[in-house]
Enzyme design. Sequence first.
Site, PDB file in Angstrom:
ATOM      1  N   CYS A 156       0.861  -1.182   0.000  1.00 31.38           N
ATOM      2  CA  CYS A 156       0.000   0.000   0.000  1.00 31.38           C
ATOM      3  C   CYS A 156       0.894   1.227   0.000  1.00 31.38           C
ATOM      4  CB  CYS A 156      -0.908  -0.008   1.224  1.00 31.38           C
ATOM      5  SG  CYS A 156      -1.942   1.466   1.397  1.00 31.38           S
ATOM      6  N   CYS A 210      -0.293   4.295  -6.387  1.00 33.20           N
ATOM      7  CA  CYS A 210      -1.241   3.490  -5.610  1.00 33.20           C
ATOM      8  C   CYS A 210      -1.317   2.125  -6.264  1.00 33.20           C
ATOM      9  CB  CYS A 210      -2.623   4.162  -5.595  1.00 33.20           C
ATOM     10  SG  CYS A 210      -3.915   3.175  -4.800  1.00 33.20           S
TER      11      CYS A 210
END
Length: 293
Positions: free
Chosen positions: A73, A178
Amino acid sequence: MRSGGIAFFDSGVGGLSVLSACLKSVRGLPVYYYGDNARAPYGNRNIEEIRAYTHEAFSLFYRLGVSAVVVACNTVTALMIDELRATYSFPIVGIEPAILPAARKGGRVLVLATKATAESARLKRLTAVAQRRYQNVKIRTIPCAYLAEEIERACRCGALPSTFSLPRVEADGVVLGCTHYSLIKNRIAEFYGAEVFDGNDAVANRLRQLIAEEEKSRGNSGENLPKIGSFCASKKSLRRIHFFVEKRRKKARRFSLKKQACFWKLKNAQVLYFLGSGRVVNRQIYERMFAFR
């Protein structure tokens, strides 16, 4: 490396692309994927919420006795990687936007990221380093408030829409800040007509290096290292996967891992556990999007 296995952590489905990249490089150890889909995405949340949710997952990894954790992440890596490494004893591999490889080619580089990642000091430092090192590059970071949420929702529905809320700007290279965005990497490349960069391969290489260093420090020969191979490269590879999920006991602090679905029982099968609130949907999405590659 200890046999405790390797854990992957993400707010939702995005880290599945990192998981797939790493499984192609490392085999022979139990693997855990923790997806907090019920609270995804993290990119629009405040730091207190992100910190609480992340430590909740890492406390589970600690009880599992994992050998290493991959933070799949970008938001958590940007905001918390130093804190996590100072708190937990096991090695932690983070993922960062591949700004330096993109900047090396020069031109206009567009960085797409969540709001939290775009505003983080870590990303700003990385951008500043790239600008100093490569004078012929112009880097622009644009926060995408709803893109990760769109991708998360689309993956759950089983079909990706033809368009997403991508900013309409000119770019010679696009950096994905991302891991959710990696799931539509090809569509982003078509939209901008430019090369797209993510950090998945860098994480896989770092994880492989980490395992090799650990085994070497323990005095093991190369023959004892986890074998490097093409995991999930064909339909036959699916027979090597055992999918499991976590089942928590309501009145006890201890937890157990319960087998959910087993395709074929073969000797030396790779064991893959899905944990967290997204354990069922992530298993289904991984099987649909990556298991037959």
